[in-house]
Design a protein around this motif. Structure first.
Motif, mmCIF file in Angstrom:
data_model
loop_
_atom_site.group_PDB
_atom_site.id
_atom_site.type_symbol
_atom_site.label_atom_id
_atom_site.label_comp_id
_atom_site.label_asym_id
_atom_site.label_seq_id
_atom_site.Cartn_x
_atom_site.Cartn_y
_atom_site.Cartn_z
ATOM 1 N N UNK A 189 7.295 -17.869 -6.931
ATOM 2 C CA UNK A 189 7.147 -19.157 -7.627
ATOM 3 C C UNK A 189 6.066 -19.074 -8.695
ATOM 4 N N UNK A 190 4.946 -18.453 -8.369
ATOM 5 C CA UNK A 190 3.858 -18.310 -9.350
ATOM 6 C C UNK A 190 4.303 -17.465 -10.536
ATOM 7 N N UNK A 191 5.019 -16.387 -10.259
ATOM 8 C CA UNK A 191 5.511 -15.520 -11.325
ATOM 9 C C UNK A 191 6.517 -16.246 -12.217
ATOM 10 N N UNK A 192 7.445 -16.964 -11.614
ATOM 11 C CA UNK A 192 8.450 -17.703 -12.392
ATOM 12 C C UNK A 192 7.776 -18.760 -13.256
ATOM 13 N N UNK A 193 6.834 -19.500 -12.692
ATOM 14 C CA UNK A 193 6.132 -20.516 -13.483
ATOM 15 C C UNK A 193 5.382 -19.884 -14.653
ATOM 16 N N UNK A 194 4.675 -18.798 -14.404
ATOM 17 C CA UNK A 194 3.931 -18.131 -15.469
ATOM 18 C C UNK A 194 4.876 -17.630 -16.565
ATOM 19 N N UNK A 195 5.993 -17.030 -16.166
ATOM 20 C CA UNK A 195 6.971 -16.550 -17.144
ATOM 21 C C UNK A 195 7.579 -17.695 -17.943
ATOM 22 N N UNK A 196 7.889 -18.794 -17.270
ATOM 23 C CA UNK A 196 8.448 -19.948 -17.980
ATOM 24 C C UNK A 196 7.473 -20.460 -19.042
ATOM 25 N N UNK A 197 6.206 -20.615 -18.674
ATOM 26 C CA UNK A 197 5.213 -21.073 -19.656
ATOM 27 C C UNK A 197 5.102 -20.087 -20.816
ATOM 28 N N UNK A 198 4.963 -18.814 -20.507
ATOM 29 C CA UNK A 198 4.827 -17.796 -21.546
ATOM 30 C C UNK A 198 6.043 -17.795 -22.475
ATOM 31 N N UNK A 199 7.223 -17.794 -21.888
ATOM 32 C CA UNK A 199 8.438 -17.744 -22.697
ATOM 33 C C UNK A 199 8.620 -19.009 -23.526
ATOM 34 N N UNK A 200 8.250 -20.165 -22.992
ATOM 35 C CA UNK A 200 8.357 -21.406 -23.774
ATOM 36 C C UNK A 200 7.418 -21.369 -24.974
ATOM 37 N N UNK A 201 6.208 -20.839 -24.790
ATOM 38 C CA UNK A 201 5.299 -20.717 -25.928
ATOM 39 C C UNK A 201 5.835 -19.718 -26.954
ATOM 40 N N UNK A 202 6.433 -18.630 -26.506
ATOM 41 C CA UNK A 202 7.036 -17.658 -27.440
ATOM 42 C C UNK A 202 8.180 -18.311 -28.217
ATOM 43 N N UNK A 203 8.973 -19.118 -27.542
ATOM 44 C CA UNK A 203 10.084 -19.809 -28.214
ATOM 45 C C UNK A 203 9.550 -20.749 -29.294
ATOM 46 N N UNK A 204 8.554 -21.542 -28.963
ATOM 47 C CA UNK A 204 8.009 -22.495 -29.933
ATOM 48 C C UNK A 204 7.370 -21.759 -31.113
ATOM 49 N N UNK A 205 6.614 -20.724 -30.830
ATOM 50 C CA UNK A 205 5.958 -19.972 -31.909
ATOM 51 C C UNK A 205 6.985 -19.263 -32.786
ATOM 52 N N UNK A 206 8.005 -18.674 -32.169
ATOM 53 C CA UNK A 206 9.038 -18.011 -32.976
ATOM 54 C C UNK A 206 9.819 -19.039 -33.795
ATOM 55 N N UNK A 207 10.052 -20.226 -33.237
ATOM 56 C CA UNK A 207 10.707 -21.287 -34.012
ATOM 57 C C UNK A 207 9.870 -21.693 -35.220
ATOM 58 N N UNK A 208 8.568 -21.771 -35.016
ATOM 59 C CA UNK A 208 7.654 -22.062 -36.120
ATOM 60 C C UNK A 208 7.755 -20.968 -37.194
ATOM 61 N N UNK A 209 7.797 -19.703 -36.764
ATOM 62 C CA UNK A 209 7.879 -18.592 -37.725
ATOM 63 C C UNK A 209 9.202 -18.580 -38.477
ATOM 64 N N UNK A 210 10.280 -18.989 -37.825
ATOM 65 C CA UNK A 210 11.574 -19.103 -38.522
ATOM 66 C C UNK A 210 11.457 -20.159 -39.618
ATOM 67 N N UNK A 211 10.958 -21.330 -39.223
ATOM 68 C CA UNK A 211 10.940 -22.489 -40.121
ATOM 69 C C UNK A 211 9.968 -22.341 -41.283
#
Length: 191
Positions: A90-112
């Motif tokens: 559970x701790x690993x999944x939560x950490x990965x979800x947070x990390x991946x969501x931040x990567x998604x938002x940052x990559x979306x910013x870089x696209x735009x």
């Protein structure tokens, strides 16, 4: 219901933040997959990306708030029936979800912002482009954005399956706590 977490239950703030992020991520994924196939002549050709970007920026703010809330508000204790491997998973999944969501938002910013243009936040103000001109910035960030989004959806599905397993097979209060429901084993006087 308390607004802050207690030793046994999640508070209203944690519950609302959890479900706002969940619904927003699913909605953004659906919108993102739909909008990439829009033709130039579609009436949504400009509005769909506008909403996707604005909501994505709002998601970033909610994620920061959620991380801060999690850091400064104690979480409820693990349920006694949770095994060590379940707690670690559970701790690993939560950490990965947070990390991946931040990567998604940052990559979306870089696209735009790849061409040096800022991003309108619901038409209220513009978030400036700070990093532009990287080689194939929009294409590379787009690949990261897409594949991270697919991975988040898969991981969120695994997260949901774990919650359902706890609810239906283990018959514990894991899911009930995140839904804000009264625990199965407590009476009104014990609460």
């Amino acid at each position: 219901m308390h607004w802050k977490n207690t030793a046994t239950r999640y508070g209203l703030v944690a519950i609302v933040l959890h479900w706002v992020v969940a619904v927003t991520v699913i909605g953004l994924a659906i919108l993102g997959l739909w909008m990439v196939d829009l033709s130039y002549y579609s009436p949504y050709y400009r509005s769909a990306p506008f909403w996707h970007k604005s909501i994505g920026l709002a998601l970033f703010a909610v994620l920061v708030l959620r991380i801060l809330w999690r850091l400064f508000t104690p979480r409820p204790a693990h349920l006694p029936n949770h095994r060590r491997w379940e707690r670690i998973s559970a701790a690993l999944v939560h950490a990965l979800l947070y990390l991946m969501l931040f990567v998604i938002v940052i990559s979306g910013y870089l696209i735009s912002t790849a061409k040096g243009q800022g991003i309108s936040f619901f038409g209220w103000f513009e978030v400036p482009a700070t990093l532009t001109g990287l080689p194939s910035q929009a294409d590379r960030a787009g690949q990261i954005h897409y594949w991270m989004a697919m991975a988040v959806l898969a991981l969120a599905g695994l997260h949901a399956l774990g919650a359902l397993k706890h609810h239906f097979l283990d018959r514990d209060d894991t899911l009930r706590r995140m839904l804000g429901l009264r625990p199965r084993h407590l009476t009104d006087r014990q609460e």
